[in-house]
Design a protein around this motif. Structure first.
Motif, PDB file in Angstrom:
ATOM      1  N   GLY A  22      12.843  46.932  26.462  1.00 37.54           N
ATOM      2  CA  GLY A  22      13.853  47.981  26.505  1.00 37.54           C
ATOM      3  C   GLY A  22      15.204  47.673  25.910  1.00 37.54           C
ATOM      4  N   GLU A  23      15.433  46.449  25.455  1.00 33.00           N
ATOM      5  CA  GLU A  23      16.741  46.144  24.880  1.00 33.00           C
ATOM      6  C   GLU A  23      16.835  46.651  23.445  1.00 33.00           C
ATOM      7  OE1 GLU A  23      18.966  42.514  26.437  1.00 33.00           O
ATOM      8  OE2 GLU A  23      16.934  41.795  26.063  1.00 33.00           O
ATOM      9  N   ARG A  24      18.069  46.915  23.035  1.00 31.36           N
ATOM     10  CA  ARG A  24      18.303  47.378  21.672  1.00 31.36           C
ATOM     11  C   ARG A  24      17.701  46.391  20.681  1.00 31.36           C
ATOM     12  NH1 ARG A  24      23.867  49.493  18.896  1.00 31.36           N
ATOM     13  NH2 ARG A  24      22.849  50.019  16.939  1.00 31.36           N
ATOM     14  N   TRP A  25      17.080  46.888  19.650  1.00 28.54           N
ATOM     15  CA  TRP A  25      16.425  46.173  18.562  1.00 28.54           C
ATOM     16  C   TRP A  25      14.996  45.753  18.886  1.00 28.54           C
ATOM     17  CZ3 TRP A  25      18.613  46.955  14.156  1.00 28.54           C
ATOM     18  CH2 TRP A  25      19.990  47.065  14.063  1.00 28.54           C
ATOM     19  N   THR A  26      14.624  45.643  20.144  1.00 31.40           N
ATOM     20  CA  THR A  26      13.320  45.084  20.490  1.00 31.40           C
ATOM     21  C   THR A  26      12.166  45.920  19.945  1.00 31.40           C
ATOM     22  OG1 THR A  26      14.236  44.013  22.434  1.00 31.40           O
ATOM     23  CG2 THR A  26      11.857  44.326  22.401  1.00 31.40           C
ATOM     24  N   LEU A  27      12.209  47.227  20.112  1.00 26.32           N
ATOM     25  CA  LEU A  27      11.109  48.057  19.613  1.00 26.32           C
ATOM     26  C   LEU A  27      11.039  48.040  18.092  1.00 26.32           C
ATOM     27  CD1 LEU A  27      11.187  51.025  22.121  1.00 26.32           C
ATOM     28  CD2 LEU A  27       9.367  49.336  21.835  1.00 26.32           C
ATOM     29  N   ILE A  29      11.844  45.435  16.245  1.00 26.67           N
ATOM     30  CA  ILE A  29      11.229  44.130  15.964  1.00 26.67           C
ATOM     31  C   ILE A  29       9.722  44.241  16.142  1.00 26.67           C
ATOM     32  CG2 ILE A  29      11.009  41.752  16.803  1.00 26.67           C
ATOM     33  CD1 ILE A  29      14.073  41.978  17.498  1.00 26.67           C
ATOM     34  N   LEU A  30       9.291  44.884  17.212  1.00 28.52           N
ATOM     35  CA  LEU A  30       7.849  45.065  17.430  1.00 28.52           C
ATOM     36  C   LEU A  30       7.229  45.921  16.336  1.00 28.52           C
ATOM     37  CD1 LEU A  30       7.786  45.526  21.289  1.00 28.52           C
ATOM     38  CD2 LEU A  30       6.873  43.601  19.977  1.00 28.52           C
ATOM     39  N   ARG A  31       7.898  46.997  15.947  1.00 32.06           N
ATOM     40  CA  ARG A  31       7.379  47.831  14.849  1.00 32.06           C
ATOM     41  C   ARG A  31       7.165  46.976  13.607  1.00 32.06           C
ATOM     42  NH1 ARG A  31      11.779  50.965  11.937  1.00 32.06           N
ATOM     43  NH2 ARG A  31      12.132  48.796  11.356  1.00 32.06           N
ATOM     44  N   ASP A  32       8.172  46.164  13.277  1.00 33.64           N
ATOM     45  CA  ASP A  32       8.061  45.323  12.091  1.00 33.64           C
ATOM     46  C   ASP A  32       6.939  44.294  12.237  1.00 33.64           C
ATOM     47  OD1 ASP A  32      10.075  46.760  10.930  1.00 33.64           O
ATOM     48  OD2 ASP A  32      11.402  45.048  10.595  1.00 33.64           O
ATOM     49  N   ALA A  33       6.749  43.762  13.433  1.00 37.65           N
ATOM     50  CA  ALA A  33       5.645  42.811  13.647  1.00 37.65           C
ATOM     51  C   ALA A  33       4.299  43.492  13.397  1.00 37.65           C
ATOM     52  CB  ALA A  33       5.708  42.228  15.057  1.00 37.65           C
ATOM     53  N   ALA A  45      16.544  40.394   7.414  1.00 38.61           N
ATOM     54  CA  ALA A  45      16.866  41.146   6.209  1.00 38.61           C
ATOM     55  C   ALA A  45      16.504  42.620   6.340  1.00 38.61           C
ATOM     56  CB  ALA A  45      16.145  40.539   5.007  1.00 38.61           C
ATOM     57  N   HIS A  46      15.345  42.902   6.918  1.00 42.47           N
ATOM     58  CA  HIS A  46      14.898  44.294   7.006  1.00 42.47           C
ATOM     59  C   HIS A  46      15.674  45.086   8.036  1.00 42.47           C
ATOM     60  CE1 HIS A  46      11.796  47.516   7.950  1.00 42.47           C
ATOM     61  NE2 HIS A  46      12.182  47.741   6.719  1.00 42.47           N
ATOM     62  N   LEU A  47      15.967  44.472   9.175  1.00 42.04           N
ATOM     63  CA  LEU A  47      16.627  45.194  10.254  1.00 42.04           C
ATOM     64  C   LEU A  47      18.150  45.133  10.178  1.00 42.04           C
ATOM     65  CD1 LEU A  47      14.309  44.078  13.176  1.00 42.04           C
ATOM     66  CD2 LEU A  47      14.338  46.300  12.026  1.00 42.04           C
ATOM     67  N   ALA A  48      18.687  44.170   9.448  1.00 35.19           N
ATOM     68  CA  ALA A  48      20.133  43.950   9.400  1.00 35.19           C
ATOM     69  C   ALA A  48      20.700  43.768  10.809  1.00 35.19           C
ATOM     70  CB  ALA A  48      20.840  45.074   8.648  1.00 35.19           C
ATOM     71  N   VAL A  49      19.956  43.070  11.633  1.00 32.90           N
ATOM     72  CA  VAL A  49      20.353  42.778  13.006  1.00 32.90           C
ATOM     73  C   VAL A  49      21.115  41.451  13.012  1.00 32.90           C
ATOM     74  CG1 VAL A  49      18.113  41.689  13.473  1.00 32.90           C
ATOM     75  CG2 VAL A  49      19.478  42.486  15.376  1.00 32.90           C
ATOM     76  N   ARG A  51      21.990  37.783  13.619  1.00 34.93           N
ATOM     77  CA  ARG A  51      21.045  36.681  13.798  1.00 34.93           C
ATOM     78  C   ARG A  51      20.986  36.221  15.255  1.00 34.93           C
ATOM     79  NH1 ARG A  51      19.323  35.333   8.756  1.00 34.93           N
ATOM     80  NH2 ARG A  51      18.604  33.213   9.042  1.00 34.93           N
ATOM     81  N   ALA A  52      22.121  36.200  15.951  1.00 36.97           N
ATOM     82  CA  ALA A  52      22.115  35.777  17.354  1.00 36.97           C
ATOM     83  C   ALA A  52      21.320  36.758  18.210  1.00 36.97           C
ATOM     84  CB  ALA A  52      23.546  35.644  17.885  1.00 36.97           C
ATOM     85  N   VAL A  53      21.437  38.046  17.925  1.00 33.17           N
ATOM     86  CA  VAL A  53      20.685  39.060  18.669  1.00 33.17           C
ATOM     87  C   VAL A  53      19.197  38.908  18.371  1.00 33.17           C
ATOM     88  CG1 VAL A  53      20.290  41.549  18.936  1.00 33.17           C
ATOM     89  CG2 VAL A  53      22.630  40.662  18.780  1.00 33.17           C
ATOM     90  N   LEU A  54      18.857  38.728  17.096  1.00 30.83           N
ATOM     91  CA  LEU A  54      17.458  38.560  16.718  1.00 30.83           C
ATOM     92  C   LEU A  54      16.862  37.331  17.392  1.00 30.83           C
ATOM     93  CD1 LEU A  54      15.005  39.424  15.078  1.00 30.83           C
ATOM     94  CD2 LEU A  54      15.969  38.168  13.129  1.00 30.83           C
ATOM     95  N   THR A  55      17.590  36.241  17.393  1.00 30.50           N
ATOM     96  CA  THR A  55      17.125  35.016  18.060  1.00 30.50           C
ATOM     97  C   THR A  55      16.833  35.286  19.522  1.00 30.50           C
ATOM     98  OG1 THR A  55      18.339  33.600  16.531  1.00 30.50           O
ATOM     99  CG2 THR A  55      17.772  32.647  18.669  1.00 30.50           C
ATOM    100  N   ASP A  56      17.741  35.984  20.198  1.00 30.82           N
ATOM    101  CA  ASP A  56      17.569  36.302  21.620  1.00 30.82           C
ATOM    102  C   ASP A  56      16.357  37.199  21.848  1.00 30.82           C
ATOM    103  OD1 ASP A  56      18.679  36.464  24.467  1.00 30.82           O
ATOM    104  OD2 ASP A  56      18.570  38.589  23.874  1.00 30.82           O
ATOM    105  N   ARG A  57      16.202  38.250  21.042  1.00 33.03           N
ATOM    106  CA  ARG A  57      15.087  39.183  21.241  1.00 33.03           C
ATOM    107  C   ARG A  57      13.751  38.501  20.961  1.00 33.03           C
ATOM    108  NH1 ARG A  57      19.302  40.837  22.593  1.00 33.03           N
ATOM    109  NH2 ARG A  57      20.017  42.985  22.555  1.00 33.03           N
ATOM    110  N   LEU A  58      13.685  37.698  19.914  1.00 34.24           N
ATOM    111  CA  LEU A  58      12.440  36.986  19.624  1.00 34.24           C
ATOM    112  C   LEU A  58      12.105  35.996  20.742  1.00 34.24           C
ATOM    113  CD1 LEU A  58      12.890  36.401  15.794  1.00 34.24           C
ATOM    114  CD2 LEU A  58      11.206  37.910  16.887  1.00 34.24           C
TER     115      LEU A  58
END
Length: 183
Positions: A22-27, A29-33, A45-49, A51-58
């Motif tokens: 449910g956190e922002r960006w997570t869905l 990231i899943l769509r892209d996976a 690169a694709h999400l323009a998220v 990097r710290a947020v992407l690291t946390d969500r992954l």
């Protein structure tokens, strides 16, 4: 003030699921996976998220068993959906279909369509092939540009450019060499 990640006092299955996805960006990231994005740099690169947020969500998705980190044959690792992660496909697809229906693209129609790899026929919102009638598992889906897809411009990131062509879900979207050393 940062919102907490849990839903204290809530005990329903939806609240427990939202603690994972449910956190922002997570869905996204899943769509892209599901689309075949596997490397950190591709997601970034694709999400323009950030990097710290992407690291946390992954990290959250990996800790929850939705994604798994695997060696890519070199020094780097890739993120791959687990069985638990692949089980989220109906929810990701339903939200995408809902968005196409109520918030259509400017081009008119869905940005992406899904085809049954077995007979190259469109798969409906119900997950069934409109040709043979079979329920199509996520691994047998091909994503293709739909009528609402905007053409990838010359400055498009590699993921956006690759999505301009039909591609089977869950398979790597980009070759290993397509991401910079940072990704």
């Amino acid at each position: 003030m940062t919102l907490p990640r849990d839903y204290r006092g809530q005990s329903c299955a939806l609240s427990r699921a939202m603690e994972v996805v449910g956190e922002r960006w997570t869905l996204l990231i899943l769509r892209d996976a599901f689309l075949g994005v596997r490397r950190f740099g591709e997601f970034a690169a694709h999400l323009a998220v950030p990097r710290a947020v992407l690291t946390d969500r992954l990290a959250t998705l990996t800790a929850a068993g939705v994604l798994q980190r695997r060696p890519d044959g070199g020094r780097r690792e890739v993120y791959v959906l687990t069985d638990k992660g692949r089980a989220l496909w109906p929810a990701v697809r339903a939200l995408s279909d809902w968005g196409d229906r109520f918030y259509p693209s400017q081009g008119g129609g869905p940005r992406r369509v899904y085809l049954h790899a077995g007979d190259d026929t469109r798969v409906g919102e119900d997950g069934c092939c409109t040709g043979c009638g079979a329920e199509v598992p996520v691994g047998d889906l091909v994503v293709a540009p739909g009528p609402g897809a905007a053409p990838a411009g010359p400055d498009a990131d590699p993921v956006t450019a690759a999505l301009a062509r039909p591609h089977r879900l869950l398979t790597p979207l980009l070759p290993r060499t397509s991401v910079s050393k940072r990704g």
